[in-house]
Design an enzyme around this catalytic site. Structure first.
Site, PDB file in Angstrom:
ATOM      1  N   SER A  68      36.156 -16.046  12.601  1.00 34.02           N
ATOM      2  CA  SER A  68      36.517 -16.007  14.018  1.00 34.02           C
ATOM      3  C   SER A  68      37.321 -14.768  14.392  1.00 34.02           C
ATOM      4  O   SER A  68      37.671 -14.589  15.561  1.00 34.02           O
ATOM      5  CB  SER A  68      37.322 -17.264  14.395  1.00 34.02           C
ATOM      6  OG  SER A  68      36.546 -18.433  14.262  1.00 34.02           O
TER       7      SER A  68
ATOM      8  N   ARG B 146      46.478 -15.181   7.312  1.00 33.89           N
ATOM      9  CA  ARG B 146      47.185 -14.597   6.178  1.00 33.89           C
ATOM     10  C   ARG B 146      47.175 -13.072   6.102  1.00 33.89           C
ATOM     11  O   ARG B 146      47.739 -12.506   5.164  1.00 33.89           O
ATOM     12  CB  ARG B 146      46.632 -15.179   4.876  1.00 33.89           C
ATOM     13  CG  ARG B 146      46.796 -16.689   4.797  1.00 33.89           C
ATOM     14  CD  ARG B 146      46.243 -17.277   3.513  1.00 33.89           C
ATOM     15  NE  ARG B 146      46.266 -18.729   3.550  1.00 33.89           N
ATOM     16  CZ  ARG B 146      47.315 -19.490   3.227  1.00 33.89           C
ATOM     17  NH1 ARG B 146      48.427 -18.905   2.846  1.00 33.89           N
ATOM     18  NH2 ARG B 146      47.251 -20.800   3.293  1.00 33.89           N
TER      19      ARG B 146
ATOM     20  N   GLN C 254      37.487 -24.974   8.245  1.00 27.46           N
ATOM     21  CA  GLN C 254      38.933 -25.119   8.329  1.00 27.46           C
ATOM     22  C   GLN C 254      39.438 -24.766   9.716  1.00 27.46           C
ATOM     23  O   GLN C 254      40.593 -25.009  10.031  1.00 27.46           O
ATOM     24  CB  GLN C 254      39.611 -24.186   7.315  1.00 27.46           C
ATOM     25  CG  GLN C 254      39.374 -24.536   5.863  1.00 27.46           C
ATOM     26  CD  GLN C 254      39.934 -23.471   4.947  1.00 27.46           C
ATOM     27  OE1 GLN C 254      39.382 -22.387   4.859  1.00 27.46           O
ATOM     28  NE2 GLN C 254      41.018 -23.777   4.263  1.00 27.46           N
TER      29      GLN C 254
ATOM     30  N   ALA D 126      39.177 -18.859   8.699  1.00 26.52           N
ATOM     31  CA  ALA D 126      39.585 -18.079   9.868  1.00 26.52           C
ATOM     32  C   ALA D 126      38.877 -16.734   9.969  1.00 26.52           C
ATOM     33  O   ALA D 126      38.731 -16.186  11.062  1.00 26.52           O
ATOM     34  CB  ALA D 126      41.096 -17.870   9.839  1.00 26.52           C
TER      35      ALA D 126
ATOM     36  N   HIS E 229      40.201 -29.656   9.389  1.00 24.95           N
ATOM     37  CA  HIS E 229      41.591 -29.597   9.832  1.00 24.95           C
ATOM     38  C   HIS E 229      41.735 -29.918  11.314  1.00 24.95           C
ATOM     39  O   HIS E 229      42.742 -29.570  11.930  1.00 24.95           O
ATOM     40  CB  HIS E 229      42.181 -28.224   9.512  1.00 24.95           C
ATOM     41  CG  HIS E 229      42.233 -27.950   8.039  1.00 24.95           C
ATOM     42  ND1 HIS E 229      42.418 -26.689   7.501  1.00 24.95           N
ATOM     43  CD2 HIS E 229      42.109 -28.781   6.965  1.00 24.95           C
ATOM     44  CE1 HIS E 229      42.411 -26.759   6.176  1.00 24.95           C
ATOM     45  NE2 HIS E 229      42.216 -28.015   5.837  1.00 24.95           N
TER      46      HIS E 229
END
Length: 357
Positions: free
Chosen positions: A72, A81, A158, A69, A178
């Protein structure tokens, strides 16, 4: 040493190969540590400059990329997180009375929770991720540049935002471990639902014509092709994994905490002479975590940045975009990256300033 050299000439020295030789995990770990420590240093310097020199020398022609992540975030999509701004923190704030989400916000991507408890949180998160305003970041464009240079084996991500293909990478070069929002279907029947219809319903939220009405229309929960906890990863992830990792001579990992398996296990599947670079705000995927006070678990065959036996691992601390711009500068690729991004390269900083959460 001579026996090992002979084996290495015939087979890529990967954990998969060792598993066929050893009968227990203890033997595997011992063999791995022995083989790694026996290799000469794979880099002149253990920093971005060392990696760049390796590429410029023509020693890295098969580059494998892993992203999370963090690549991005500069597009406006929050990571998962971060304590204050991450999606999981936002979920906790939105649903303070939901004991399951308060304790484990990852439940928003749990199949049993979505199907049997509450589907609303997932649709709300989807609304945030699917915004049409998100554009590829310099990091996405750098991965495309690797492909343009004929160096990219594959990008394993992911992320579920599809910004890799938006940057111009072909679907063949991207494995969304994912899943993503490129398709949707009914959960029980598997009936395909037009993705444009799904996205429109999710954008309307809980209002008329929103996701509740969509589910009522199809008589089933409609779910995008995002992999939930409790679901298998795409077949292509596993069918491509062995060949892709075996031929890699440079692994670049960016923007991920490497907490979710089996994705995180890719780090340990590359050959032992494969250079491994992590560009991230914090160390991740460590074979021996430095901080034993948190929930960080050792990653088998993970990074060993500060170990005196390290022969190939590099950690560049900072945000992903700054890292790829610096790597592009060291490779004399700044002009190419500027062309792809439509941006001017940021001024070179006199000293690296780590960006922490």
């Amino acid at each position: 040493r001579s026996a090992r050299a002979g084996v290495n000439d015939c087979f890529p020295l990967t954990p998969v190969f060792l598993l066929r030789l050893c009968s227990t995990m203890g033997q595997v770990e011992s063999a791995i540590q022995d083989l790694e420590s026996d290799l000469p240093p794979q880099l002149e310097t253990f920093d971005l400059k060392g990696v760049a020199e390796k590429i410029k020398a023509g020693d890295c022609k098969r580059i494998l990329v892993m992203t999370g992540a963090g690549v991005s975030v500069s597009a406006g999509i929050p990571d998962f997180r971060s304590p204050q701004s991450g999606l999981f923190a936002k979920i906790r704030a939105r649903y303070p009375d939901d004991e399951m989400l308060s304790r484990r916000p990852e439940c928003v991507f749990d199949l049993a929770y979505f199907q049997d408890v509450n589907e609303a949180p997932f649709y709300e998160v989807s609304q945030e991720i699917m915004s049409e305003g998100y554009k590829p970041t310099p990091t996405h464009h750098f991965i495309k540049l690797l492909d343009d240079k004929g160096l990219l084996v594959r990008c394993y991500t992911q992320n579920i935002d599809s910004l890799e293909t938006a940057a111009g990478l072909s679907s063949e070069k991207v494995i969304a471990a994912h899943g993503n929002f490129d398709g949707a279907r009914c959960l029980k029947t598997g009936k395909e639902v037009p993705i444009a219809e799904f996205k429109e319903a999710v954008r309307k939220g809980d209002a008329e014509g929103g996701w509740r009405d969509l589910n009522k229309k199809y008589g089933d929960l409609v779910k995008p092709d995002v992999v939930f906890y409790g679901e298998a990863l795409p077949r292509r992830f596993f069918s491509s994994l062995g060949k892709d990792t075996a031929e890699a001579d440079l692994l670049i990992v960016m923007g991920t905490a490497l907490k979710v398996g089996p994705f995180n296990r890719l780090v340990g599947q590359v050959p032992f002479n494969c250079v491994r670079l992590l560009v991230n705000r914090d160390p991740a995927g460590l074979a021996r975590p430095d901080n034993t006070d948190d929930d960080t678990m050792p990653l088998p065959q993970g990074f060993v940045f500060n170990d005196d036996k390290n022969v190939r691992d590099v950690f560049h601390q900072g945000d992903c975009d700054a890292g790829v711009w610096e790597l592009a500068r060291l490779l004399d690729w700044v002009g190419d990256l500027e062309r792809l991004t439509g941006q001017k390269a940021p001024a070179k900083q006199s000293a690296e300033k780590p960006v922490m959460e």
